[in-house]
Design a protein around this motif. Structure first.
Motif, PDB file in Angstrom:
ATOM      1  N   ARG A  63      -6.484   4.551  10.045  1.00  0.00           N
ATOM      2  CA  ARG A  63      -6.405   3.129  10.386  1.00  0.00           C
ATOM      3  C   ARG A  63      -6.801   2.812  11.834  1.00  0.00           C
ATOM      4  NH1 ARG A  63      -2.348   0.931   6.913  1.00  0.00           N
ATOM      5  NH2 ARG A  63      -2.631   1.903   4.885  1.00  0.00           N
ATOM      6  N   GLY A  77       1.616   1.372  14.386  1.00  0.00           N
ATOM      7  CA  GLY A  77       2.258   2.614  13.979  1.00  0.00           C
ATOM      8  C   GLY A  77       1.636   3.848  14.615  1.00  0.00           C
ATOM      9  N   LEU A 104      -0.023   8.971   7.569  1.00  0.00           N
ATOM     10  CA  LEU A 104      -0.461   7.577   7.732  1.00  0.00           C
ATOM     11  C   LEU A 104      -0.637   7.212   9.201  1.00  0.00           C
ATOM     12  CD1 LEU A 104      -1.130   4.752   6.645  1.00  0.00           C
ATOM     13  CD2 LEU A 104       1.338   4.269   6.651  1.00  0.00           C
ATOM     14  N   HIS A 105       0.441   7.337   9.975  1.00  0.00           N
ATOM     15  CA  HIS A 105       0.397   6.917  11.379  1.00  0.00           C
ATOM     16  C   HIS A 105       0.928   8.026  12.292  1.00  0.00           C
ATOM     17  CE1 HIS A 105       0.718   2.509   9.923  1.00  0.00           C
ATOM     18  NE2 HIS A 105      -0.485   2.660  10.465  1.00  0.00           N
ATOM     19  N   SER A 115      10.481   2.597  12.546  1.00  0.00           N
ATOM     20  CA  SER A 115       9.719   1.899  13.587  1.00  0.00           C
ATOM     21  C   SER A 115       8.919   0.734  13.014  1.00  0.00           C
ATOM     22  CB  SER A 115       8.792   2.864  14.342  1.00  0.00           C
ATOM     23  OG  SER A 115       7.645   3.152  13.582  1.00  0.00           O
ATOM     24  N   CYS A 116       8.397   0.929  11.797  1.00  0.00           N
ATOM     25  CA  CYS A 116       7.496  -0.074  11.203  1.00  0.00           C
ATOM     26  C   CYS A 116       8.149  -1.435  11.034  1.00  0.00           C
ATOM     27  CB  CYS A 116       7.057   0.371   9.819  1.00  0.00           C
ATOM     28  SG  CYS A 116       6.911   2.123   9.604  1.00  0.00           S
ATOM     29  N   LEU A 118       0.837  -1.207   0.000  1.00  0.00           N
ATOM     30  CA  LEU A 118       0.000   0.000   0.000  1.00  0.00           C
ATOM     31  C   LEU A 118       0.870   1.254   0.000  1.00  0.00           C
ATOM     32  CD1 LEU A 118      -2.478  -1.081   2.831  1.00  0.00           C
ATOM     33  CD2 LEU A 118      -2.963  -1.025   0.363  1.00  0.00           C
ATOM     34  N   PHE A 147       6.216  -4.733   7.517  1.00  0.00           N
ATOM     35  CA  PHE A 147       5.979  -3.685   8.518  1.00  0.00           C
ATOM     36  C   PHE A 147       5.330  -4.301   9.762  1.00  0.00           C
ATOM     37  CE2 PHE A 147       5.661  -1.512   4.295  1.00  0.00           C
ATOM     38  CZ  PHE A 147       6.883  -0.851   4.365  1.00  0.00           C
ATOM     39  N   GLU A 170      -3.569   0.181  14.540  1.00  0.00           N
ATOM     40  CA  GLU A 170      -2.295  -0.308  13.995  1.00  0.00           C
ATOM     41  C   GLU A 170      -1.169   0.182  14.902  1.00  0.00           C
ATOM     42  OE1 GLU A 170      -1.950   0.518   9.782  1.00  0.00           O
ATOM     43  OE2 GLU A 170      -3.763  -0.660   9.381  1.00  0.00           O
ATOM     44  N   ARG A 197      -4.452  -5.930   5.353  1.00  0.00           N
ATOM     45  CA  ARG A 197      -3.503  -6.153   6.444  1.00  0.00           C
ATOM     46  C   ARG A 197      -4.132  -6.795   7.683  1.00  0.00           C
ATOM     47  NH1 ARG A 197       0.945  -1.954   7.645  1.00  0.00           N
ATOM     48  NH2 ARG A 197       1.793  -3.944   8.302  1.00  0.00           N
ATOM     49  N   ASP A 203       2.365  -6.092   2.701  1.00  0.00           N
ATOM     50  CA  ASP A 203       2.902  -5.111   3.642  1.00  0.00           C
ATOM     51  C   ASP A 203       3.427  -5.742   4.938  1.00  0.00           C
ATOM     52  OD1 ASP A 203       2.509  -2.267   2.629  1.00  0.00           O
ATOM     53  OD2 ASP A 203       0.538  -3.124   2.214  1.00  0.00           O
ATOM     54  N   GLU A 260       5.490  -3.942  12.841  1.00  0.00           N
ATOM     55  CA  GLU A 260       5.067  -3.143  13.996  1.00  0.00           C
ATOM     56  C   GLU A 260       3.550  -2.988  14.083  1.00  0.00           C
ATOM     57  OE1 GLU A 260       6.466   0.942  15.798  1.00  0.00           O
ATOM     58  OE2 GLU A 260       5.486   1.305  13.887  1.00  0.00           O
ATOM     59  N   ASP A 261       2.890  -2.975  12.924  1.00  0.00           N
ATOM     60  CA  ASP A 261       1.454  -2.678  12.932  1.00  0.00           C
ATOM     61  C   ASP A 261       0.602  -3.808  13.478  1.00  0.00           C
ATOM     62  OD1 ASP A 261       1.681  -0.067  11.901  1.00  0.00           O
ATOM     63  OD2 ASP A 261       2.159  -0.924   9.951  1.00  0.00           O
ATOM     64  N   LEU A 263       6.537   3.064   0.315  1.00  0.00           N
ATOM     65  CA  LEU A 263       5.291   2.492   0.864  1.00  0.00           C
ATOM     66  C   LEU A 263       4.952   3.147   2.198  1.00  0.00           C
ATOM     67  CD1 LEU A 263       5.985  -1.299   0.165  1.00  0.00           C
ATOM     68  CD2 LEU A 263       4.837   0.370  -1.309  1.00  0.00           C
ATOM     69  N   ASP A 264       5.454   4.343   2.417  1.00  0.00           N
ATOM     70  CA  ASP A 264       5.157   5.102   3.644  1.00  0.00           C
ATOM     71  C   ASP A 264       5.679   4.407   4.906  1.00  0.00           C
ATOM     72  OD1 ASP A 264       3.641   6.824   1.919  1.00  0.00           O
ATOM     73  OD2 ASP A 264       2.007   5.382   2.034  1.00  0.00           O
ATOM     74  N   GLY A 265       6.735   3.651   4.763  1.00  0.00           N
ATOM     75  CA  GLY A 265       7.300   2.942   5.926  1.00  0.00           C
ATOM     76  C   GLY A 265       8.613   3.564   6.377  1.00  0.00           C
TER      77      GLY A 265
HETATM   78  C1  CIR Z   1       0.739   0.594   4.971  1.00  0.00           C
HETATM   79  O1  CIR Z   1       0.214   1.472   4.293  1.00  0.00           O
HETATM   80  O2  CIR Z   1       0.146  -0.018   5.837  1.00  0.00           O
HETATM   81  C2  CIR Z   1       2.180   0.238   4.678  1.00  0.00           C
HETATM   82  N1  CIR Z   1       2.450   0.444   3.295  1.00  0.00           N
HETATM   83  C3  CIR Z   1       3.128   1.056   5.529  1.00  0.00           C
HETATM   84  C4  CIR Z   1       3.036   0.749   6.996  1.00  0.00           C
HETATM   85  C5  CIR Z   1       3.986   1.547   7.808  1.00  0.00           C
HETATM   86  N2  CIR Z   1       3.934   1.139   9.175  1.00  0.00           N
HETATM   87  C6  CIR Z   1       4.172   1.929  10.206  1.00  0.00           C
HETATM   88  O3  CIR Z   1       4.349   3.147  10.040  1.00  0.00           O
HETATM   89  N3  CIR Z   1       4.125   1.401  11.402  1.00  0.00           N
END
Ligand code: CIR
Length: 263
Positions: A137, A121, A167-168, A254-255, A24, A69, A119, A91, A66, A71-72, A249-251
């Motif tokens: 999320r 994040g 995102l987070h 931490s992820c 994503l 990542f 999540e 996810r 995904d 951590e989520d 992917l915006d990661g």
């Molecule tokens: C997402 O959109 O879920 C993943 N592409 C990126 C998740 C990043 N996770 C985080 O910041 N903990």
């Protein structure tokens, strides 16, 4: 004072699969390169291991693009682990894949049953509290359920807001030590870090706010020289890790891991 919020004996990571190209992303600037992602991931694991921690590297899970990542999918505290409920369809199933892995390390594993979502994040655990940001999320119902679960271990949970379009919550901040947070100005301006010392990311370098304090090290993404200088001057021992592929992917830092010290 203890340093339980950044002193860790263990970390869990998962290798990126080839399906990472389908991960994503908020804005499409091209698919990540799998080979380069693997290289960055190996550097990341090596930095965590260099602090003496035991790092588990789980095999890639192609059915979840995904899933690198990790951590989520869970919240790991010294007393136990809690399986999260990711707030996006592709996810949601990742949380269950963490159950057997965590069962080997913890006696107590709880599960967020829903219908709310959270999540990892969006969760920042500090020495004094657990901050959880509402986002696309993570919603209020999920946060209320989590509040009930962590209360049994004596944690105070505070609901905060992830900035619009981010995102987070932790996309925009990280814990640096017992009282210090690295944050973008836009997030700190919300007042959510009152009572903490805040170090701002440099102008134009907001994308490096997602760093991690892991034992004596601070891992930050490579390519943010002004913030790097600020952190070095503040006395942190930095390790720069390539993050170009995860960033597509915006990661960020931490992820890519679950970090914890089980009792
Ligand atoms: C997402 O959109 O879920 C993943 N592409 C990126 C998740 C990043 N996770 C985080 O910041 N903990």
């Amino acid at each position: 004072m203890s340093n339980r919020s950044y002193t860790f004996t263990h970390a869990i990571t998962r290798q990126p699969g080839r399906s990472i190209v389908d991960g994503l992303r908020a804005v499409d600037i091209g698919a990540p390169n799998h080979a380069l992602f693997l290289q960055h991931h190996a550097d990341y694991v090596k930095a965590l291991e260099s602090t003496g921690a035991k790092v588990t590297i789980l095999p890639a899970l192609e059915e979840f693009p995904d899933s690198v990542f990790v951590e989520d999918a869970a919240l790991c505290l010294p007393q136990g682990a809690i399986l999260m409920r990711p707030g996006t369809d592709s996810r949601l199933g990742e949380a269950a894949t963490m159950a057997p892995v965590l069962a080997d390390l913890y006696e107590e594993i709880l599960t967020l049953e829903g219908p709310g979502t959270i999540e990892g994040g969006d969760i920042l655990t500090t020495e004094r509290e657990i901050l959880v940001g509402t986002s696309e999320r993570t919603n209020a119902r999920g946060i209320e359920e989590l509040r009930g679960l962590v209360a049994r271990w004596g944690y105070k949970l505070r609901e905060v807001q992830t900035p619009e379009g981010v995102l987070h919550f932790k996309t925009d901040c990280s814990l640096l030590d017992n009282e210090t947070i690295l944050s973008t100005e836009r997030l700190a301006a919300s007042g959510c870090f009152e009572g903490y010392r805040v170090i701002h990311t440099a102008q134009g370098e907001e994308a490096c706010a997602n760093a991690i304090r892991f034992n004596d090290l601070v891992l930050m993404p490579d390519g943010f020289p002004k913030t790097e200088e600020i952190l070095r001057e503040a006395g942190y021992d930095l390790r720069k890790i390539g993050n170009s592929e995860a960033a597509k992917l915006d990661g960020g830092m931490s992820c890519l891991s679950l970090r914890f010290s089980p009792h």
